[in-house]
Design a protein around this motif. Structure first.
Motif, mmCIF file in Angstrom:
data_model
loop_
_atom_site.group_PDB
_atom_site.id
_atom_site.type_symbol
_atom_site.label_atom_id
_atom_site.label_comp_id
_atom_site.label_asym_id
_atom_site.label_seq_id
_atom_site.Cartn_x
_atom_site.Cartn_y
_atom_site.Cartn_z
ATOM 1 N N ALA A 173 0.800 -1.227 0.000
ATOM 2 C CA ALA A 173 0.000 0.000 0.000
ATOM 3 C C ALA A 173 0.836 1.282 0.000
ATOM 4 C CB ALA A 173 -0.990 0.005 1.179
ATOM 5 N N SER A 174 2.045 1.187 -0.527
ATOM 6 C CA SER A 174 2.884 2.394 -0.633
ATOM 7 C C SER A 174 2.447 3.262 -1.807
ATOM 8 C CB SER A 174 4.354 1.995 -0.802
ATOM 9 O OG SER A 174 4.509 1.122 -1.905
ATOM 10 N N GLY A 175 1.677 2.661 -2.730
ATOM 11 C CA GLY A 175 1.229 3.391 -3.921
ATOM 12 C C GLY A 175 1.952 2.948 -5.178
ATOM 13 N N LYS A 176 2.739 1.852 -5.064
ATOM 14 C CA LYS A 176 3.554 1.436 -6.228
ATOM 15 C C LYS A 176 2.699 1.014 -7.417
ATOM 16 C CE LYS A 176 4.176 -3.108 -4.262
ATOM 17 N NZ LYS A 176 3.200 -2.816 -3.190
ATOM 18 N N GLY A 177 1.535 0.369 -7.134
ATOM 19 C CA GLY A 177 0.663 -0.065 -8.237
ATOM 20 C C GLY A 177 0.069 1.138 -8.962
ATOM 21 N N THR A 178 -0.389 2.107 -8.193
ATOM 22 C CA THR A 178 -0.968 3.338 -8.761
ATOM 23 C C THR A 178 0.081 4.039 -9.625
ATOM 24 O OG1 THR A 178 -2.326 3.555 -6.778
ATOM 25 C CG2 THR A 178 -2.048 5.547 -8.122
ATOM 26 N N ILE A 179 1.296 4.122 -9.096
ATOM 27 C CA ILE A 179 2.387 4.794 -9.816
ATOM 28 C C ILE A 179 2.776 3.994 -11.062
ATOM 29 C CG2 ILE A 179 4.879 5.286 -9.630
ATOM 30 C CD1 ILE A 179 4.245 6.338 -6.774
ATOM 31 N N ASP A 194 9.275 8.677 -1.320
ATOM 32 C CA ASP A 194 8.427 8.560 -0.133
ATOM 33 C C ASP A 194 7.137 9.342 -0.392
ATOM 34 O OD1 ASP A 194 7.149 8.727 2.332
ATOM 35 O OD2 ASP A 194 9.027 8.788 3.444
ATOM 36 N N THR A 195 6.016 8.621 -0.459
ATOM 37 C CA THR A 195 4.739 9.259 -0.829
ATOM 38 C C THR A 195 3.883 9.615 0.391
ATOM 39 O OG1 THR A 195 3.453 7.195 -1.014
ATOM 40 C CG2 THR A 195 4.707 7.874 -2.966
ATOM 41 N N ILE A 211 -2.053 11.470 -4.671
ATOM 42 C CA ILE A 211 -1.799 10.551 -5.786
ATOM 43 C C ILE A 211 -1.192 11.320 -6.965
ATOM 44 C CG2 ILE A 211 -2.928 9.103 -7.539
ATOM 45 C CD1 ILE A 211 -4.767 8.028 -5.402
ATOM 46 N N GLU A 212 -1.775 12.478 -7.257
ATOM 47 C CA GLU A 212 -1.294 13.270 -8.407
ATOM 48 C C GLU A 212 0.159 13.696 -8.206
ATOM 49 O OE1 GLU A 212 -4.181 13.789 -6.768
ATOM 50 O OE2 GLU A 212 -5.419 12.876 -8.339
ATOM 51 N N GLU A 213 0.490 14.119 -6.980
ATOM 52 C CA GLU A 213 1.875 14.542 -6.694
ATOM 53 C C GLU A 213 2.841 13.370 -6.823
ATOM 54 O OE1 GLU A 213 0.947 18.185 -3.534
ATOM 55 O OE2 GLU A 213 1.188 16.141 -2.807
ATOM 56 N N ALA A 214 2.403 12.205 -6.331
ATOM 57 C CA ALA A 214 3.273 11.026 -6.382
ATOM 58 C C ALA A 214 3.533 10.626 -7.836
ATOM 59 C CB ALA A 214 2.639 9.867 -5.605
ATOM 60 N N ILE A 215 2.486 10.661 -8.658
ATOM 61 C CA ILE A 215 2.646 10.288 -10.072
ATOM 62 C C ILE A 215 3.577 11.282 -10.782
ATOM 63 C CG2 ILE A 215 1.411 10.153 -12.294
ATOM 64 C CD1 ILE A 215 -0.964 8.951 -10.710
#
Ligand SMILES: Nc1ncnc2c1ncn2[C@@H]1O[C@H](COP(=O)(O)OP(=O)(O)O)[C@@H](O)[C@H]1O
Ligand SMILES: Nc1ccn([C@@H]2O[C@H](COP(=O)(O)OP(=O)(O)O)[C@@H](O)[C@H]2O)c(=O)n1
Length: 210
Positions: free
Chosen positions: A10-16, A185-186, A191-195
């Motif tokens: 759940a770090s956001g790797k899939g979304t990214i 580090d997200t 989400i938008e900033e991480a991408i």
């Protein structure tokens, strides 16, 4: 171009990874789904997750699992996936599928735990995505709720910590940042900033290699 995206639950790797695939026009593989499919196959059709032999046998059942099955995302399947992924025999059984996807003519984005270290050590760009355990637990609770699987924050946090420990502590392809991976580090990012940050890091890497 091959992009490796690794990181804890759940770090956001899939979304990214999905966003990078869209942005650069590359195919994407969520490698966690392979381990989840083995786990769901055992959960549904039987097999003891404590037995490497039975877990390796369940790898043959992956093709029978519908990739849109909601139960793949359940906490019980997550937990079994984390246990059986520590077996070298299971990792070996799933290796070729991932390597050949990464070797595709168009390039690829893969996300998981060992993409930058084992599956695609020569990837063009590598990201290691993290966030604090508390932030990740909050995200996972919201995600499960949205999927109609309500859960308790405290339980999810305990599960995430246990999986972090198991994934990082195992001998076979442990979760680890590749030396040449960029750390993202997200925790404090939308989400938008991480991408946007991920695209920027990949573009910088591509430029540096040119
Ligand atoms: N930067 C972010 N801020 C808030 N929520 C996020 C962020 N990145 C991802 N999420 C959400 O957190 C959940 C887990 O993200 P996901 O990309 O599936 O993580 P992973 O693949 O690392 O398990 C999803 O519901 C996703 O929409
Ligand atoms: N490349 C990979 C991907 C997942 N896994 C394992 O499979 C489990 C589920 O992976 P996932 O990426 O779907 O899990 P989340 O990070 O989405 O919670 C993880 O806990 C890991 O133990 C792995 O060992 N290697």
């Amino acid at each position: 171009m091959v992009i490796a995206v690794d990181g804890p639950a759940a770090s956001g790797k899939g979304t990214i990874a999905r966003a990078l695939a869209r942005h650069f026009g590359l195919p994407h593989m969520d490698t966690g789904m392979l381990y989840r499919a083995v786990a769901l196959s055992m959960f549904r059709f039987g097999g003891d997750p404590g037995s490497e032999f039975e877990a390796v046998r369940a790898c043959d059942g992956v093709a029978q699992i519908d990739p849109t099955d909601e139960e793949l995302r359940s906490e019980v399947v997550s937990s079994i996936a984390s246990r059986i992924s520590a077996y070298p025999g299971v990792r070996a059984a799933l290796l070729e599928r991932q390597r050949s996807f990464a070797a595709g003519a168009d390039g690829a984005v893969l996300d998981g735990r060992d993409i930058g270290t084992v599956i695609a050590p020569h990837a063009t760009a590598k990201l290691f995505v993290t966030a604090s355990p508390e932030v990740r637990a909050r995200r996972r609770v919201a995600e499960l709720l949205a999927r109609g699987m309500p859960s308790h924050y405290e339980d999810v946090l305990i599960d995430i910590r246990a999986r972090d420990e198991r994934d990082s502590g195992r001998e076979a392809a442990p979760l680890a940042k590749a030396e040449d991976a960029e750390l993202l580090d997200t925790s404090e990012m939308s989400i938008e900033e991480a991408i946007a940050a991920a695209i920027g890091l990949v573009e910088a890497r591509v430029k540096a290699r040119a």
